[in-house]
Each structure stands twice: as structure tokens, then as C-alpha cells.
Design an enzyme around this catalytic site. Sequence first.
Site, PDB file in Angstrom:
ATOM      1  N   ASP A   1      -9.428  -9.365   8.278  1.00 16.81           N
ATOM      2  CA  ASP A   1     -10.859  -9.545   8.000  1.00 16.81           C
ATOM      3  C   ASP A   1     -11.272 -10.988   8.322  1.00 16.81           C
ATOM      4  O   ASP A   1     -12.396 -11.228   8.762  1.00 16.81           O
ATOM      5  CB  ASP A   1     -11.208  -9.193   6.542  1.00 16.81           C
ATOM      6  CG  ASP A   1     -11.815  -7.785   6.440  1.00 16.81           C
ATOM      7  OD1 ASP A   1     -11.370  -6.893   7.187  1.00 16.81           O
ATOM      8  OD2 ASP A   1     -12.749  -7.585   5.623  1.00 16.81           O
TER       9      ASP A   1
ATOM     10  N   LYS B   1       4.935 -14.666   1.480  1.00 14.21           N
ATOM     11  CA  LYS B   1       4.597 -15.552   0.357  1.00 14.21           C
ATOM     12  C   LYS B   1       5.897 -15.715  -0.421  1.00 14.21           C
ATOM     13  O   LYS B   1       5.994 -15.408  -1.606  1.00 14.21           O
ATOM     14  CB  LYS B   1       3.486 -14.908  -0.483  1.00 14.21           C
ATOM     15  CG  LYS B   1       2.951 -15.780  -1.598  1.00 14.21           C
ATOM     16  CD  LYS B   1       2.277 -17.063  -1.133  1.00 14.21           C
ATOM     17  CE  LYS B   1       1.992 -17.940  -2.348  1.00 14.21           C
ATOM     18  NZ  LYS B   1       1.542 -19.297  -1.984  1.00 14.21           N
TER      19      LYS B   1
ATOM     20  N   ASP C   1      -4.067  -6.857   6.077  1.00 16.04           N
ATOM     21  CA  ASP C   1      -5.418  -6.350   5.819  1.00 16.04           C
ATOM     22  C   ASP C   1      -6.377  -7.521   5.605  1.00 16.04           C
ATOM     23  O   ASP C   1      -7.456  -7.582   6.202  1.00 16.04           O
ATOM     24  CB  ASP C   1      -5.374  -5.447   4.579  1.00 16.04           C
ATOM     25  CG  ASP C   1      -6.702  -4.759   4.314  1.00 16.04           C
ATOM     26  OD1 ASP C   1      -7.532  -4.668   5.242  1.00 16.04           O
ATOM     27  OD2 ASP C   1      -6.902  -4.306   3.170  1.00 16.04           O
TER      28      ASP C   1
ATOM     29  N   TYR D   1       0.821  -1.216   0.000  1.00 14.78           N
ATOM     30  CA  TYR D   1       0.000   0.000   0.000  1.00 14.78           C
ATOM     31  C   TYR D   1       0.856   1.267   0.000  1.00 14.78           C
ATOM     32  O   TYR D   1       0.410   2.320   0.448  1.00 14.78           O
ATOM     33  CB  TYR D   1      -0.935   0.018   1.223  1.00 14.78           C
ATOM     34  CG  TYR D   1      -2.005  -1.067   1.239  1.00 14.78           C
ATOM     35  CD1 TYR D   1      -2.107  -2.005   0.208  1.00 14.78           C
ATOM     36  CD2 TYR D   1      -2.918  -1.146   2.276  1.00 14.78           C
ATOM     37  CE1 TYR D   1      -3.082  -2.996   0.234  1.00 14.78           C
ATOM     38  CE2 TYR D   1      -3.901  -2.132   2.305  1.00 14.78           C
ATOM     39  CZ  TYR D   1      -3.969  -3.056   1.288  1.00 14.78           C
ATOM     40  OH  TYR D   1      -4.938  -4.034   1.318  1.00 14.78           O
TER      41      TYR D   1
ATOM     42  N   ASP E   1      -1.194 -18.047   2.423  1.00 17.12           N
ATOM     43  CA  ASP E   1      -2.345 -18.912   2.115  1.00 17.12           C
ATOM     44  C   ASP E   1      -2.531 -19.965   3.214  1.00 17.12           C
ATOM     45  O   ASP E   1      -3.648 -20.229   3.658  1.00 17.12           O
ATOM     46  CB  ASP E   1      -2.210 -19.545   0.714  1.00 17.12           C
ATOM     47  CG  ASP E   1      -0.801 -20.030   0.387  1.00 17.12           C
ATOM     48  OD1 ASP E   1       0.106 -19.908   1.236  1.00 17.12           O
ATOM     49  OD2 ASP E   1      -0.604 -20.541  -0.741  1.00 17.12           O
TER      50      ASP E   1
END
Length: 347
Positions: free
Chosen positions: A246, A185, A242, A135, A218
Site C-alpha cells: 500500500d 522484524k 500487504d 494470514y 519499519d
Amino acid sequence: MKSYSIALIPGDGIGRDVTAAAWTVLETAAGHAGFALTVAEFPWSCKFYKDTGRMMPQDGIETLRGFDAILLGAVGWPAEVPDSVSLHGLLLPIRKAFVQYANIRPHRLLPGVTGPLRAESFDILCIRENTEGEYSGAGGRVHQGTLDEVAVETSIFTRAGVERILRFGFEQARSRRGKLASVTKSNAQKYSMVFWDEITRKLAADYPDVEVTSYHVDALAARMIMAPESLDVVVASNLFGDILTDIGAAIQGGLGYAASANINPGRSAPSMFEPVHGSAPDIAHLGIANPIAAIWSGAMMLEHLGETAAAGRVMQAVEATTVRGIGTTPGKDSTKAITAAIVAALT
Ligand code: IPM
Ligand code: MN
């Protein structure tokens, strides 16, 4: 009497409803504990943008700099202002300008709240890098609007930025159950994420008391659902954090319970506290928004200000309320009723 100056930015939609509720609770808690909270309210929002062409005045950041902390409701009214404009005009610049590099999000079930999982005894603290990474806002578009158009958005990972968020994660793990999950990742992203893994390994030497495990994002996403009780502190980049938070909000019963703190650990500028939910235009001002995420964020603010006992009492009052089934079913109790129950439970 000790006094703290708070900048209140209700923002848009239910942000206004829940910050009003949180303020009532925080003021009551301050009164009981014998310190004062003074407030300056700023109307910066999408409405402000419609009126002035800006989400906040040019000197907005400088105005906020003098406060002890910022309490923010929610930003966004996509029917009138694109999210990419409203968020880059208010929330994201504050996080960056005030070096609020650690976004802390607690995920656990409050008593009386039923989550979607069988597991009920998880207690996860997500630490999201909050100022760079995916971001960073570095990029551009060329040949805009043509068939040859190209869009580039580059993630920026700096050694200083990665080190400081990982150190923050290690410290948090040390003060809790001693387990840190570092999320990347690096099997697919071979520069930035390998870099992150290397720094994780290097810092681990400084924290022999912390058990650190590197996960791919993942796999960690699946683990948050299949075995959330196996996790303690989770540290991740801006985008991964982020998304994972959630999931964290979902497993703790929904966004109505998801609190967050945007922390400047060096305290060179104010930190900002906000519920994770957005402005929820569909239920704005109906009086049914759950204020618990905002109140929990307010408790995190008191903790950051050093008022640990008062912060604890706010959380006890929240739990004494949810355990009675108040604020645990969406739409059943009004914002006012939940707030009144929490205020009444404050000792
Ligand atoms: C959050 C939100 C924001 C973010 C958006 C609104 C820019 O989703 O705080 O999680 O991604 O930081
Ligand atoms: Mn988010």
C-alpha cells in the site's frame, strides 16, 4: 489459433467497472497479436452471497481449476457483508487453494503520473508471500462476548513456504537489477522472523550474483519513502507485504495504478490477476474508476500466459495514454475515456 480460457470474476463495486475495461483492452491486444481469449464470467460477489448465502458455490474452486488464468476485479461490500466473511469466502481461499504463493506487485511511476515524492525514478517489485504467515487463519476465540474473552491468531511460517517465496524473490532479482531486500522484524519476533532471516542467508549461497540485504519492516517502510530508488526486489511475509505494497501504491500515485498477480509458479493451478484497489463502494458504477491498475494486471496475465510481446504492447499503450495526461488526475477522465485512449494506442 492459440487460445486461452479466462475465468472473469468482476466481484463487487468498481471491480465490475474496471474488469470490463480491462477485458476490452485485452481482447483488442489479443486480436492484434493473433491469439484468442475466451471468457467465462462468474457473478461471485457480495450480491451472490446475499442471494445464496455463499460467496461462491461449494464447487467454485473446482470450477476455476480448469481455466488458464483468473481475472478478478474486487471483493467486498462492507455495508452488507462483513469483509472478514466476503474475503474469506472468495479471494483468500482462491489464493490458498491454487497455491498462488507469490503475490507480485510492481511499483513505479507511469509517465505523466505525479506521485507524492520528489524521487521519480524508482522501480520496485514487491513479492509478498500469499498463502501463510500472519494470514494463515489459524486461531480462535474463547469466552466470546464475555469480559474474559481471549482471541488468538497465530502466524504460521513453514520451511517450505519461506524457502519457496525467497527463492522466487532471488530469481526475480536475478532477472532485474540483481538486488533483493528481504523483510522481517527479527529484532522483535524471535522465532518466525529469525527463521526467515536464517533461510535468507542459507539461500544467498545459491545466488552469488544477487546482492541480498535483510531489513526490518519499519526501516524498509521508511526507505520506500526516503530512498525508493535504492530498492529493486522486495520480498516480505503476507502481512508485511500487504502493508508495504500500500506504501508502494501510494508512492506510484495511488491505488488506481497498483497492479498485482497472484502467481502459482509451479503452474499446478491457475494464477489470478487483480488490481490492488478494493471495490470502492463510494464511486461504484459512477464510471470514474481508473481502470489502469486492472489493465496493468491484465498485462501481467498475458505475460504469465507466455504472451510477452502482447503484454509489452498493452503497457506501451497504457504509457502512451498517461504521458498525454489521460488517466492521471483522479475523477478527470471517465473509465470509458481512459479505456478508449488505451485501445486506440494499441498497435
Ligand atoms: C490486498 C488486500 C487483501 C489482502 C484483503 C482485501 C484481504 O488488502 O490484496 O492487498 O490483504 O490480501
Ligand atoms: Mn492490501
